[in-house]
Each structure stands twice: as C-alpha cells, then as structure tokens.
Scaffold this active site. Structure first.
Site, PDB file in Angstrom:
ATOM      1  N   ARG A  27     -67.035  35.547  62.788  1.00 33.38           N
ATOM      2  CA  ARG A  27     -65.833  34.780  63.144  1.00 33.38           C
ATOM      3  C   ARG A  27     -64.580  35.626  63.061  1.00 33.38           C
ATOM      4  O   ARG A  27     -63.518  35.212  63.488  1.00 33.38           O
ATOM      5  CB  ARG A  27     -65.719  33.566  62.204  1.00 33.38           C
ATOM      6  CG  ARG A  27     -66.883  32.604  62.283  1.00 33.38           C
ATOM      7  CD  ARG A  27     -66.998  31.767  61.012  1.00 33.38           C
ATOM      8  NE  ARG A  27     -65.786  31.088  60.697  1.00 33.38           N
ATOM      9  CZ  ARG A  27     -65.570  29.799  61.046  1.00 33.38           C
ATOM     10  NH1 ARG A  27     -66.508  29.152  61.688  1.00 33.38           N
ATOM     11  NH2 ARG A  27     -64.458  29.200  60.739  1.00 33.38           N
ATOM     12  N   TRP A  74     -58.896  35.240  57.392  1.00 35.55           N
ATOM     13  CA  TRP A  74     -58.199  35.746  58.595  1.00 35.55           C
ATOM     14  C   TRP A  74     -56.741  35.443  58.330  1.00 35.55           C
ATOM     15  O   TRP A  74     -56.334  34.291  58.291  1.00 35.55           O
ATOM     16  CB  TRP A  74     -58.717  35.012  59.824  1.00 35.55           C
ATOM     17  CG  TRP A  74     -58.177  35.497  61.123  1.00 35.55           C
ATOM     18  CD1 TRP A  74     -58.545  36.612  61.814  1.00 35.55           C
ATOM     19  CD2 TRP A  74     -57.152  34.876  61.909  1.00 35.55           C
ATOM     20  NE1 TRP A  74     -57.837  36.716  62.974  1.00 35.55           N
ATOM     21  CE2 TRP A  74     -56.960  35.670  63.054  1.00 35.55           C
ATOM     22  CE3 TRP A  74     -56.380  33.735  61.758  1.00 35.55           C
ATOM     23  CZ2 TRP A  74     -56.034  35.357  64.042  1.00 35.55           C
ATOM     24  CZ3 TRP A  74     -55.462  33.409  62.735  1.00 35.55           C
ATOM     25  CH2 TRP A  74     -55.294  34.227  63.863  1.00 35.55           C
ATOM     26  N   GLU A 485     -59.270  36.065  83.700  1.00 30.70           N
ATOM     27  CA  GLU A 485     -60.344  36.208  82.705  1.00 30.70           C
ATOM     28  C   GLU A 485     -60.670  37.681  82.486  1.00 30.70           C
ATOM     29  O   GLU A 485     -60.822  38.138  81.352  1.00 30.70           O
ATOM     30  CB  GLU A 485     -61.577  35.427  83.160  1.00 30.70           C
ATOM     31  CG  GLU A 485     -62.831  35.642  82.349  1.00 30.70           C
ATOM     32  CD  GLU A 485     -62.696  35.293  80.869  1.00 30.70           C
ATOM     33  OE1 GLU A 485     -61.681  34.684  80.479  1.00 30.70           O
ATOM     34  OE2 GLU A 485     -63.596  35.675  80.088  1.00 30.70           O
ATOM     35  N   LYS A 489     -60.389  39.873  78.968  1.00 34.37           N
ATOM     36  CA  LYS A 489     -61.474  40.697  78.398  1.00 34.37           C
ATOM     37  C   LYS A 489     -60.953  42.084  78.039  1.00 34.37           C
ATOM     38  O   LYS A 489     -61.200  42.605  76.961  1.00 34.37           O
ATOM     39  CB  LYS A 489     -62.631  40.840  79.401  1.00 34.37           C
ATOM     40  CG  LYS A 489     -63.388  39.605  79.801  1.00 34.37           C
ATOM     41  CD  LYS A 489     -64.054  38.893  78.665  1.00 34.37           C
ATOM     42  CE  LYS A 489     -63.180  37.816  78.139  1.00 34.37           C
ATOM     43  NZ  LYS A 489     -63.704  36.721  77.431  1.00 34.37           N
ATOM     44  N   GLU A 492     -58.441  42.039  75.017  1.00 38.46           N
ATOM     45  CA  GLU A 492     -58.914  41.698  73.678  1.00 38.46           C
ATOM     46  C   GLU A 492     -59.856  42.716  73.084  1.00 38.46           C
ATOM     47  O   GLU A 492     -59.993  42.801  71.875  1.00 38.46           O
ATOM     48  CB  GLU A 492     -59.505  40.293  73.638  1.00 38.46           C
ATOM     49  CG  GLU A 492     -60.741  40.050  74.411  1.00 38.46           C
ATOM     50  CD  GLU A 492     -61.237  38.613  74.207  1.00 38.46           C
ATOM     51  OE1 GLU A 492     -61.700  38.026  75.180  1.00 38.46           O
ATOM     52  OE2 GLU A 492     -61.159  38.093  73.093  1.00 38.46           O
ATOM     53  N   HIS A 508     -42.815  38.709  94.604  1.00 38.70           N
ATOM     54  CA  HIS A 508     -41.699  37.922  94.039  1.00 38.70           C
ATOM     55  C   HIS A 508     -41.256  38.488  92.698  1.00 38.70           C
ATOM     56  O   HIS A 508     -40.858  37.751  91.808  1.00 38.70           O
ATOM     57  CB  HIS A 508     -42.128  36.457  93.905  1.00 38.70           C
ATOM     58  CG  HIS A 508     -42.493  35.836  95.212  1.00 38.70           C
ATOM     59  ND1 HIS A 508     -41.571  35.554  96.191  1.00 38.70           N
ATOM     60  CD2 HIS A 508     -43.704  35.521  95.724  1.00 38.70           C
ATOM     61  CE1 HIS A 508     -42.182  35.047  97.249  1.00 38.70           C
ATOM     62  NE2 HIS A 508     -43.482  35.014  96.992  1.00 38.70           N
TER      63      HIS A 508
HETATM   64  C1  AGP Z   1     -62.468  34.731  74.582  1.00 31.54           C
HETATM   65  O1  AGP Z   1     -63.013  36.019  74.852  1.00 31.54           O
HETATM   66  C2  AGP Z   1     -61.641  34.720  73.338  1.00 31.54           C
HETATM   67  N1  AGP Z   1     -62.411  35.107  72.223  1.00 31.54           N
HETATM   68  C3  AGP Z   1     -60.870  33.420  73.147  1.00 31.54           C
HETATM   69  O2  AGP Z   1     -59.922  33.332  74.192  1.00 31.54           O
HETATM   70  C4  AGP Z   1     -61.674  32.101  73.152  1.00 31.54           C
HETATM   71  O3  AGP Z   1     -62.147  31.836  74.446  1.00 31.54           O
HETATM   72  C5  AGP Z   1     -60.740  30.961  72.724  1.00 31.54           C
HETATM   73  O4  AGP Z   1     -60.316  31.206  71.405  1.00 31.54           O
HETATM   74  C6  AGP Z   1     -61.389  29.572  72.813  1.00 31.54           C
HETATM   75  O5  AGP Z   1     -62.499  29.515  71.954  1.00 31.54           O
HETATM   76  P1  AGP Z   1     -63.495  28.258  72.106  1.00 31.54           P
HETATM   77  O6  AGP Z   1     -64.127  28.342  73.458  1.00 31.54           O
HETATM   78  O7  AGP Z   1     -64.480  28.394  70.994  1.00 31.54           O
HETATM   79  O8  AGP Z   1     -62.638  27.010  71.988  1.00 31.54           O
END
Ligand code: AGP
Length: 612
Positions: A27, A74, A485, A489, A492, A508
């Site tokens: 996590r 975290w 998307e 990727k 992150e 624009h």
């Molecule tokens: C996606 O690569 C990220 N880790 C993040 O944007 C993720 O999609 C977002 O936190 C939503 O998580 P969930 O689908 O578990 O709600």
C-alpha cells in the site's frame, strides 16, 4: 496509505505482526512500528524506512509478547522519521495507539491538552488521540468510556487500534468511515486485526468488518463489538477463503511488469460468462437493478480518482456514444463540493480498484444522501465500496500489488464496456450492432497479447527518450483519455513531468511550450479523429519537437511525420484504448526502469489512498 495490524493468539505476536505488516507493504509507506504487552509491561519499536529496518532492530530484542499492534505509516502530518512513526503513546507510556486517517481538529485538541500539561513528542495528529484517551482515563479509570469520550471529540475519519498495560489481555479497535477488519480462527486460538483484509493472507478466518463509530474489545477467546453508546451489537462474519495465495513476482522483475503481462488473461476473466452470443448483449451477475430501472436512467454520474477516473472518462464517452445517455465522470474529491445534481433518474457509478479510496467513498456517501442508486465497479470483494453500493460488479482481476494500476484499469474498461453494451441494448442498439461490438470486445485479449509481443520495440523507443524531463501527451476523444492515463503512468513511476492535452487544444496556448526539447507523444488510434490529429502533429513537427506516435497498423501517413512509431493492432474507436494504454504502460515502465526508480513503490505514493 497507513496500514494497521494487530495480533492476539498462541503464535509469537511480534512475528505475527511483522508478517501482517509485510502484507500491507504494497500500500506504500515511509515508516513502521510495533508495540506489545508482556506481563503488564509495554514494549515498542518504531523506525523510519522499510519494515526490514524495523525487523533488524526487533531481532535484537526477540520478545515473546502476549499481544501486539503494528503500523505502516504514509506521512500526512509530520515528516517520515522515527519520532513520527506509529505507535504513539501517552506521557506515562501506558497506552500505545496506531491510527489510519486524519484528525481534522488536532491543532485545537493539541493546544487544549498542552494547556493541561500534556507533553507532545511528535508532529503527528495521531498523538492527540492517545493523549486525549489518557486524559479521560485519568479522570475516570474506565478505559472503554475514556476511548468513547475521546473519539467523540475527534473530527475526521479514522481507524485505530490501541493497547493499555493495565489490560494485558485485550486490544481495542474502533473506526469511523475507514476500513477495519477483525478475523478470528475457527478454534478461537488467535485474533487478527487489520485495516486491509489482504493482510489476512493464507489464514482461514471468520471476518467481521467494523462499521462507522463501532468499537471492538478484542480478547483471545472473544470479540465484543459496541455502538457509539457502548450498546453491544451482534456482527455478521464472513469466512475468508484461506486459499488466497500471497501474490509473488514470479519471473518478473517488478509486480507492475507482471501485472501488465497478466492483462490478456485478466481481461478475459473480466469478460468470461458475462455476455450473450445469442442476443449480443451483456449478462451481469450482481446487477441488482431491474431493466425498468435501468431504462429509466436519464443521467449517469461516474465518481472515481486517478486511473479509475480515466476509466470513468472512457465509460462516459461510450455510454453517450452507444447508449445515448448523458454521462459525465467526476473527480470524486471535486464532486463532493459541487452539491451534485442527483435525481431519481440518476445512476451513480463509483469506480475503485481498492474499494477504499476515501475521496470516492465520501463522494458515494454524498450521492447516497441525495437518494442516488450506486453501481460499484471494484476489484476487492470485502471492500467499503462493495458494501456501500446497491450493486457492485467485480473486476475478477486478482490482487493488484503494484501501486501503479495497469490490469485493474483494463479490466475496469472491459467491465464498463459490457455495462455500456447492456444499457445500449436495453435502449436503441439492435442485435446486429450489439453482436458487432461484442465480437470486437472478445478480440481484445488477443490484441493486448500482440502489443506485449512488441515489448522489445517499445523498450527500445522508451530508452531513447528516457533522458527528457518533460513530455506532452496528445490525443482526441478516446485517445485523449488514453493520453491522460499514459501520462499518469509516466509521472507516477518515473517522476518525469508529463502533461496530457486534447490535441485540438494545443493551439490555444500549450503550443507555446513546443520545442526540440519537449517530446510529443501522440495516440492516433481513433479513425474518427485521425486526420485532425495528424494536422496537430504537423503543427508540432514544424516547431521541431520529437514526435512519438502510438498508431494502428496501416496508418502509413504517420511515417512521414513521426520520429518513432509504436505500431498497434487496429480495433474500433471505442475499444482502441486497450492496445494503446497497454503500450503506454510499457512505455512508462521502460523509461522508469532506465531511470532506476522504485517502480512498485514510487516515492510519496500509496496503493490505496484512504485519507481525503
Ligand atoms: C493509478 O496508477 C494510481 N495508483 C492512482 O491514480 C489510483 O488509480 C487512484 O488512487 C484510485 O485508486 P482506486 O482505484 O483504488 O480507487
């Protein structure tokens, strides 16, 4: 996100806690700690860094504790150091507490307690909770009442577990709008507590989920649950199948790469048994809305965050194009403050891989307060979203371990494609049209396999551009969302800056940034907007930017424009995201690998964001 774990039983509590925390590592966290009781004495160890650092320190003590609680943090309030790591303690070090959530009124409470002489050692909001409990316990040494009074004063969502040296045989657990599960073995020889059922891996347990404002007194041979007035309540339990195998990387270097390569299979599993060849429609189990209810839907609102929001954006395009239903995808953390327009004819679709994203859950609860029907799209059976939804459809993609979502995303759009087909066939789409869409959808696992077979070419191109610090991603319609998307990727896992724009929007303003130092990555696999996208690329080329395109085989015009081309198998516009996004996943993966980042645990990120 923070992870909570507790153990009480006939095994070594310290080792059981360490094992549980390791199951929560995926996590994302930046520090960890464990506290336990032995003969009425409280012991603890907590360290910034990975669990291995904590383990090293603990092995020096090798204590046989009666019970223990643990935490992976975290950081929200206070930097990631030893002092701010959990557990936190009262001044007398009689109570140890671990917490997931945010105390929204911690400044006020901290000042109030400091005026009463309490000394704070950390910068965290969590320390306020344990000190407040100590304050009430000092006034009236009834621990349960002290906990109840303290929690009543806390604003914000939380899940906590705490121990007190005067009560050497119990753990107290409580929650408010945050997941907390308690599992006990058949023979009642052990009890486990966790903020994430994934921590109960390979255990055969009876599990109960604490609901908001419930408090549990956990002892080895019994678990008592109370409501916020401390009235006892009976909780239903579910049997967790111990066949659940811990995910492993196998022959892959990272979970992310493994999960990218799982996609032909996971998409197939998402689709399996959920469509009718005879009628060219979808057959969705657990869709507890009648056909009449779904036919009366006049408006769809989709709630999600991050990659799941991108899946929602694609679903909104499909639902409008194919089912002709006005649909918009809301970023959940924004929607909550919009006073959403929800009527009896509104269907709310909430998408969350983990089913625990706090922003999404909060937005769902706001929509429910306005009477909305909720359809959940989720990958975790026992999750909060699954429980909050009127109907919940599951991805069946298996646990997604890498923080960076890949297989969950493609399974989300596969499931949303089926739902769109179902809604379209309930309305005006004829059988022939339904069969055509269904046949294209069934080809997707093979097309994704084709993309994976081209991975060496994608890796070569990714390496060539891995030194650039900034990227533009472009596309139109389904390809614009795909570019969003793909940009996420890259951001992150490689920590590079990547902005996604609708290709038509470039002129624009953003085109001012175009230069030979800014590679432009264009997704061109939409027939409807292909020519216009080529025009945009010509504008970009004229200004000297390097151009990388993701294009369907046969789009030969691209060759005179792009510096590099990632060729893709062709499909219909509505489904072009599948091959394009998988190629985008590999593109991001190989750039991050070249740059040597921690791909499965990117800095500052968590797999499930359970704080708002
Ligand atoms: C996606 O690569 C990220 N880790 C993040 O944007 C993720 O999609 C977002 O936190 C939503 O998580 P969930 O689908 O578990 O709600």
């Amino acid at each position: 996100m923070c992870g909570i774990f507790g153990y009480l039983g006939n095994k070594n509590s310290l080792q059981a806690c360490l094992k549980g925390l390791k199951q929560l590592e995926y996590r994302g966290y930046d520090s960890a700690g464990i506290a336990g009781l032995k003969g009425g004495k409280l012991y603890f160890t907590k360290k910034a860094g990975k669990i291995s650092v904590l383990e090293e320190k603990i092995s020096l003590q090798n204590l046989q504790l009666d019970l223990a609680i643990g935490h992976t943090r975290w950081a929200t309030h206070g930097k990631a150091d030893d002092e701010n790591a959990h557990p936190h303690f009262d001044d007398a070090e009689s109570i140890a507490l671990v917490h997931n959530g945010i105390v929204e009124n911690y400044t006020f409470l901290k000042e109030m307690l400091q005026k009463k002489g309490f000394i704070f050692r950390s910068e965290t909001d969590t320390e306020v909770i344990v000190q407040l409990i100590a304050y009430y316990y000092q006034k009236n040494p009834k621990l349960n009442q002290a906990v109840r009074k303290a929690l009543k004063e806390i604003k914000g969502q939380f899940a906590i577990a705490l121990i007190h040296k005067d009560f050497p045989d119990q753990i107290i657990a409580a929650t408010r709008e945050s997941p907390l599960a308690i599992g006990y073995s058949d023979d009642r020889s052990e009890v486990l507590i966790s903020s994430d059922p994934n921590a109960f891996l390979d255990e055969k347990l009876h599990i109960l989920f604490l609901q908001t404002d419930e408090i549990a007194i956990v002892k080895k041979d019994r678990v008592k649950v109370f409501d916020k007035w401390f009235h006892p309540i009976v909780k239903a339990t579910e049997l967790l199948d111990s066949g659940f195998e811990p995910a492993t990387k196998g022959e892959f270097e990272h979970f992310m790469l493994k999960e990218i390569y799982e996609q032909p299979l996971t998409i197939q599993k998402t689709l399996l048994g959920r469509y009718s060849e005879e009628f060219g429609t979808a057959e969705l189990e657990h869709l507890f809305f009648s056909s009449g209810e779904l036919q009366s839907v006049q408006h769809v609102v989709i709630l999600a965050c991050g990659t799941s929001w991108h899946a929602g954006c694609l679903a909104s395009l499909m639902l409008e194009d194919m089912a002709r239903i006005p649909t918009h995808a809301e970023i959940a953390s924004e929607m909550r403050y919009k006073n959403p327009i929800i009527s009896k004819d509104t269907l709310v679709i909430a998408i969350s891989q983990s089913g625990e994203t706090a922003d999404t859950i909060a937005a769902v609860r706001e929509a429910k307060s306005k009477g909305a029907k909720i359809l959940g799209i989720c990958n975790v059976n026992n999750s909060t979203l699954a429980r909050e939804s009127d109907s919940c459809l599951f991805l069946k993609a298996g646990p997604e371990i890498s923080v960076c979502s890949t297989k969950a995303f493609t399974s989300q759009i596969a499931l949303l494609s089926l739902f769109t087909l179902f809604m379209a066939r309930l309305r005006h789409l004829d059988k022939e049209g339904g069969l055509h869409f269904l046949n294209e959808l069934k080809k997707i696992p093979r097309l994704v396999r084709n993309v994976l077979d081209n991975a060496p070419q994608i890796e070569k191109i990714a390496k060539k551009y891995s030194h650039f610090p900034h990227f533009f991603f472009l596309g139109r319609r389904y390809m614009y969302v795909t570019s969003q998307e793909a940009a996420l990727k890259l951001k992150e896992i490689s920590y590079l800056n990547a902005s996604a724009y609708p290709a038509g929007e470039l002129k624009h303003g953003p085109i001012a940034l175009i230069s030979p130092h800014l590679p432009v990555v264009a997704f061109c696999a939409n027939k409807q907007t292909y020519d216009k996208t080529l025009n945009n690329l010509m504008e970009v080329k004229a200004r000297g930017a390097p151009i990388i395109t993701f294009a369907p085989h046969g789009a030969l015009e691209i060759e005179r424009i792009a510096d590099d081309i990632i060729w893709l198998p062709a499909t219909i516009d509505e489904l072009a995201t599948f091959p394009s996004s998988v190629a985008g996943q590999l593109f991001a993966y190989y750039i991050a690998k070249e740059r040597g980042t921690d791909i499965d645990h990117p800095r500052n990120l968590a797999k499930s964001v359970t704080v708002e």
